[in-house]
Design a protein around this motif. Structure first.
Motif, PDB file in Angstrom:
ATOM      1  N   LYS A 190      -2.289  14.792  -3.708  1.00 54.29           N
ATOM      2  CA  LYS A 190      -2.997  13.654  -4.232  1.00 54.29           C
ATOM      3  C   LYS A 190      -1.996  12.477  -4.542  1.00 54.29           C
ATOM      4  N   ILE A 191      -2.341  11.214  -4.677  1.00 50.34           N
ATOM      5  CA  ILE A 191      -1.368  10.215  -5.103  1.00 50.34           C
ATOM      6  C   ILE A 191      -1.049  10.187  -6.389  1.00 50.34           C
ATOM      7  N   PRO A 192       0.077  10.535  -7.142  1.00 55.28           N
ATOM      8  CA  PRO A 192       0.177  10.328  -8.438  1.00 55.28           C
ATOM      9  C   PRO A 192       0.056   9.108  -8.924  1.00 55.28           C
ATOM     10  N   ARG A 193      -0.568   8.865 -10.224  1.00 56.53           N
ATOM     11  CA  ARG A 193      -0.995   7.687 -10.526  1.00 56.53           C
ATOM     12  C   ARG A 193      -0.832   7.680 -12.251  1.00 56.53           C
ATOM     13  N   GLY A 194      -0.485   6.679 -12.886  1.00 51.67           N
ATOM     14  CA  GLY A 194      -0.031   6.440 -14.416  1.00 51.67           C
ATOM     15  C   GLY A 194       1.289   6.496 -14.617  1.00 51.67           C
ATOM     16  N   GLY A 195       1.745   5.995 -15.641  1.00 53.47           N
ATOM     17  CA  GLY A 195       3.101   6.018 -16.282  1.00 53.47           C
ATOM     18  C   GLY A 195       4.085   5.276 -15.266  1.00 53.47           C
ATOM     19  N   MET A 196       5.226   5.873 -14.953  1.00 54.50           N
ATOM     20  CA  MET A 196       6.039   5.165 -14.078  1.00 54.50           C
ATOM     21  C   MET A 196       5.844   5.391 -12.667  1.00 54.50           C
ATOM     22  N   PHE A 197       4.737   6.230 -12.389  1.00 56.19           N
ATOM     23  CA  PHE A 197       4.387   6.214 -11.079  1.00 56.19           C
ATOM     24  C   PHE A 197       3.684   5.067 -10.560  1.00 56.19           C
ATOM     25  N   GLU A 198       3.100   4.161 -11.383  1.00 55.91           N
ATOM     26  CA  GLU A 198       2.650   2.941 -11.080  1.00 55.91           C
ATOM     27  C   GLU A 198       3.481   2.088 -10.283  1.00 55.91           C
ATOM     28  N   TYR A 199       4.970   2.238 -10.546  1.00 56.61           N
ATOM     29  CA  TYR A 199       6.021   1.467 -10.073  1.00 56.61           C
ATOM     30  C   TYR A 199       6.792   2.238  -9.111  1.00 56.61           C
ATOM     31  N   VAL A 200       7.020   3.375  -8.908  1.00 58.06           N
ATOM     32  CA  VAL A 200       7.904   4.256  -8.346  1.00 58.06           C
ATOM     33  C   VAL A 200       7.279   5.577  -7.856  1.00 58.06           C
ATOM     34  N   SER A 201       7.664   5.927  -6.621  1.00 59.43           N
ATOM     35  CA  SER A 201       7.130   7.272  -6.245  1.00 59.43           C
ATOM     36  C   SER A 201       7.906   8.244  -6.844  1.00 59.43           C
ATOM     37  N   GLY A 202       9.157   8.292  -7.376  1.00 55.16           N
ATOM     38  CA  GLY A 202       9.797   9.115  -7.663  1.00 55.16           C
ATOM     39  C   GLY A 202      10.123   9.258  -9.067  1.00 55.16           C
ATOM     40  N   ALA A 203       9.049   8.902  -9.949  1.00 53.34           N
ATOM     41  CA  ALA A 203       9.145   8.658 -11.370  1.00 53.34           C
ATOM     42  C   ALA A 203      10.053   9.922 -12.111  1.00 53.34           C
ATOM     43  N   ASN A 204       9.593  10.969 -11.715  1.00 59.27           N
ATOM     44  CA  ASN A 204      10.508  12.242 -12.537  1.00 59.27           C
ATOM     45  C   ASN A 204      11.787  12.041 -11.760  1.00 59.27           C
TER      46      ASN A 204
END
Length: 265
Positions: A190-204
């Motif tokens: 699924k597409i991750p959403r929320g937090g820094m995932f709203e800005y980048v694919s590799g938030a972690n």
């Protein structure tokens, strides 16, 4: 531990020389890895392949491969003549390192839901790296690193510590989002959403890169800098690969989302 170290090194000068060489070697490893990753993805997770060895259970792999970065530093701090562990800057930097690996070795693996098995080669290389880096970072900090008396109030240490904390929290929050993408019984991506995932694919990955960049800034050593550079090389490649995968997998993937650096890259 002191007996083992005295058998390995004829003097403290020799050990410090070896520690410095290990930092320079890690920089070379980062450069080599940077080039090699243009041709091969890091073979774990969704990019796992049987050509890199038999599969290892993902929870077991994460637990065992990360454990040396916790146990070896603890041995170096408590079971050796650690002459610098009474100093506040050294204590705080060691605490940053251990805090990450307490979570990574003792908590994170047991929160994993599903997850593909890890190829043995990836598992073995990660295990060796954690031994190498755990010794290099904490032996230097516990026995050799010297800082000015006012180091913990210096702009460099304060900024680096703040970056470390922001990165650590970002990494934890992003992992939480990824773990909870699927409801019980659901499969698939699924597409991750929320937090820094709203800005980048590799938030972690951005969180961990930020974390170790802050550690390097606060620690101000060749050893912490080498670890930060190596981490950035591996995880930036991982973030770019994930970003391309998401764009190919999902037609509705947010087009404004970047791979690693918000609004830029």
């Amino acid at each position: 531990m002191d007996t083992i170290l005295s058998w390995l090194f004829s003097s403290e000068e020799q050990e410090l020389y070896i520690l410095n060489c290990m930092a320079y070697l890690m920089n070379f490893m980062a450069a080599f890895t940077f080039v090699s990753l243009f041709f091969h993805k890091v073979p774990y997770g969704r990019y796992a392949s049987s050509k890199y060895g038999f599969p290892v259970n993902v929870k077991f792999a994460w637990f065992v491969q990360e454990l040396p970065s916790l146990l070896l530093p603890l041995c170096l701090v408590f079971w050796t003549s650690s002459s610098k562990t009474s100093l506040l800057p050294n204590q705080l930097l060691i605490a940053m390192f251990l805090c990450h690996y307490v979570q990574r070795a003792l908590i994170f693996p047991f929160l994993i839901r599903g997850g593909k098995a890890t190829p043995f080669l990836s598992f073995a290389l990660a295990f060796v790296f954690c031994i190498y880096n755990g010794y290099m970072q904490v032996r230097y900090l516990s026995h050799y690193a010297e800082y000015p008396a006012d180091w913990v109030t210096s702009p460099r240490f304060i900024t680096g510590s703040a970056l470390w904390l922001v990165g650590w929290l970002m990494n934890l929050h992003s992992d939480h989002i990824l773990r909870n993408l699927r409801k019980p019984g659901e499969t698939g991506y699924k597409i991750p959403r929320g937090g820094m995932f709203e800005y980048v694919s590799g938030a972690n990955f951005l969180g961990e890169i930020t974390e170790w960049a802050g550690f390097a800034l606060a620690g101000h050593s060749a050893h912490s800098s080498a670890f930060s550079i190596f981490t950035a090389v591996v995880l930036a490649n991982r973030a770019v690969a994930h970003h391309k995968w998401y764009l190919a997998k999902f037609e509705d993937y947010p087009k404004s989302r970047k791979a690693l650096i918000p609004f830029l890259f």
